[in-house]
Enzyme design. Structure first.
Site, mmCIF file in Angstrom:
data_model
loop_
_atom_site.group_PDB
_atom_site.id
_atom_site.type_symbol
_atom_site.label_atom_id
_atom_site.label_comp_id
_atom_site.label_asym_id
_atom_site.label_seq_id
_atom_site.Cartn_x
_atom_site.Cartn_y
_atom_site.Cartn_z
ATOM 1 N N GLY A 128 2.865 -1.218 4.232
ATOM 2 C CA GLY A 128 2.837 0.198 3.872
ATOM 3 C C GLY A 128 4.226 0.681 3.489
ATOM 4 N N GLY A 129 4.900 1.336 4.431
ATOM 5 C CA GLY A 129 6.190 1.981 4.167
ATOM 6 C C GLY A 129 7.201 1.107 3.442
ATOM 7 N N ASN B 263 0.867 -1.188 0.000
ATOM 8 C CA ASN B 263 0.000 0.000 0.000
ATOM 9 C C ASN B 263 0.901 1.234 0.000
ATOM 10 O OD1 ASN B 263 -1.813 2.055 0.545
ATOM 11 N ND2 ASN B 263 -2.189 1.425 2.668
ATOM 12 N N TRP B 264 0.972 1.900 -1.136
ATOM 13 C CA TRP B 264 1.862 3.068 -1.228
ATOM 14 C C TRP B 264 1.296 4.298 -0.515
ATOM 15 C CZ3 TRP B 264 4.144 3.643 -6.872
ATOM 16 C CH2 TRP B 264 4.919 2.512 -7.158
ATOM 17 N N LYS B 265 0.023 4.248 -0.149
ATOM 18 C CA LYS B 265 -0.658 5.417 0.437
ATOM 19 C C LYS B 265 -0.509 6.617 -0.498
ATOM 20 C CE LYS B 265 0.425 3.457 4.889
ATOM 21 N NZ LYS B 265 0.274 3.595 6.319
ATOM 22 N N GLY C 244 2.879 2.015 10.735
ATOM 23 C CA GLY C 244 3.839 3.100 10.573
ATOM 24 C C GLY C 244 4.604 3.476 11.825
ATOM 25 N N GLU D 108 -4.919 -5.284 10.856
ATOM 26 C CA GLU D 108 -3.888 -4.259 11.039
ATOM 27 C C GLU D 108 -4.131 -3.524 12.361
ATOM 28 O OE1 GLU D 108 -2.105 -3.025 7.026
ATOM 29 O OE2 GLU D 108 -3.834 -1.745 7.373
ATOM 30 N N GLU E 292 -6.590 4.459 8.239
ATOM 31 C CA GLU E 292 -6.413 5.894 7.935
ATOM 32 C C GLU E 292 -7.678 6.463 7.299
ATOM 33 O OE1 GLU E 292 -2.718 5.491 5.800
ATOM 34 O OE2 GLU E 292 -1.731 4.929 7.672
ATOM 35 N N SER F 209 3.824 -2.347 10.239
ATOM 36 C CA SER F 209 5.279 -2.361 10.431
ATOM 37 C C SER F 209 5.956 -3.668 10.019
ATOM 38 C CB SER F 209 5.639 -1.998 11.885
ATOM 39 O OG SER F 209 5.241 -0.666 12.160
ATOM 40 N N HIS G 13 -9.250 0.903 5.354
ATOM 41 C CA HIS G 13 -7.954 1.106 6.008
ATOM 42 C C HIS G 13 -8.166 2.031 7.202
ATOM 43 C CE1 HIS G 13 -3.846 2.395 6.737
ATOM 44 N NE2 HIS G 13 -3.449 1.365 6.023
HETATM 45 C C1 PEP Z 1 -0.552 0.033 6.108
HETATM 46 O O1 PEP Z 1 -0.634 1.228 5.855
HETATM 47 O O2 PEP Z 1 -1.440 -0.738 5.737
HETATM 48 C C2 PEP Z 1 0.622 -0.438 6.834
HETATM 49 C C3 PEP Z 1 0.605 -1.649 7.291
HETATM 50 O O3 PEP Z 1 1.640 0.460 7.001
HETATM 51 P P1 PEP Z 1 3.123 0.126 7.569
HETATM 52 O O4 PEP Z 1 3.574 -1.160 6.931
HETATM 53 O O5 PEP Z 1 3.952 1.288 7.131
HETATM 54 O O6 PEP Z 1 3.015 -0.005 9.032
#
Ligand code: PEP
Length: 252
Positions: free
Chosen positions: A235-236, A13-15, A175, A169, A101, A214, A99
């Site tokens: 994500g990241g 997920n590039w957000k 993050g 999640e 967010e 993470s 999600h």
């Molecule tokens: C996400 O945004 O779905 C996520 C899991 O982010 P991260 O891996 O950066 O914690």
């Protein structure tokens, strides 16, 4: 559950990250994965503006692309929104919905998420339905109750293992660099599997349940080894090909 384990999925997920300058990363990822034998599917969810371009630079690879959200309607007066049909038209095979967010920043409720998942199904996309507790909820022992309620409210009629993936999640792990222990992940995933029985009956065994929060190359192997984990939502660490492939290789 030997023999019934679904094929894992590692989704990135590039957000709200990525312009054309970032296209070299998916190009690199496709090249790096070319000769790797994988036991999982791989999905990249870039911003919708880049969907077609990312698909084009990964042409010939097994990597699919997805959206990060979708509107409930097919089309209409919804400035700034994108429908599931538009994502499909741009070459996507999946859409993330619910999600944390989106739930936090846009006030999305379980009912909204349910309608978005139904829209994804209508368009022929796999809905990746996100659920997870806040730190406060975990500290007060409400994790399992929270995910049960989210699952019950977020899955539409017609949910099947073929059209839906669950992503667990924990909000506090997204993050932050923090992760639950493998035992904690296993506890929640096993609970989700059990709860899924209410929605999809015996098909619950075939539903993919991803862990997200993470995930990095250094912890992927361990997190993915937890009971009832069928892949990751990243994500990241999905932004750089070298990091993402380090996670994907948990399934090489
Ligand atoms: C996400 O945004 O779905 C996520 C899991 O982010 P991260 O891996 O950066 O914690």
């Amino acid at each position: 559950m030997a023999g019934t384990q679904p094929r894992p999925l590692v989704a990135g997920n590039w957000k709200m990250n990525g312009t054309t300058a970032h296209l070299r990363e998916p190009r690199l990822l496709a090249a790096m994965l070319r000769d790797v034998k994988l036991r999982c599917e791989v999905l990249v969810c870039p911003p919708a503006t880049l969907a077609r371009r990312v698909k084009a630079v990964m042409k010939g690879s097994r990597i699919r692309i997805g959206g990060q959200d979708c509107h409930t309607a097919v089309s209409g007066a919804h400035t700034g929104d994108i429908s599931a049909e538009m994502l499909k038209d741009a070459g996507c095979t999946a859409a993330i919905v619910g999600h944390s967010e989106r739930r936090t920043n846009h006030g999305e409720t379980d009912a909204t998420v349910r309608a978005k998942a139904a829209a994804a199904h209508r368009a022929g996309l796999t809905a990746i339905v996100c659920i997870g507790e806040t730190l406060e909820e975990r500290k007060s022992g409400k994790t399992l109750a929270v995910v049960s309620k989210q699952l019950e409210g977020s899955l539409p009629e017609g949910t099947t293992p073929a059209n839906t993936v669950i992503a667990y999640e924990p909000v506090w792990a997204i993050g932050t660099g923090l992760t639950p222990t493998t035992a904690e992940v296993a506890e929640v995933h096993t609970h989700i599997r059990k709860e899924l029985g209410k929605a999809v009956g015996e098909n619950a065994a075939a539903m993919r349940i991803l862990y997200g929060g993470s995930v990095k190359p250094s912890n992927a192997q361990e997190l993915m080894s937890a009971d009832n984990v069928n892949g990751a939502l990243v994500g990241g660490a999905s932004l750089k090909a070298a990091d993402f492939i380090g996670i994907i290789k948990a399934y090489a």
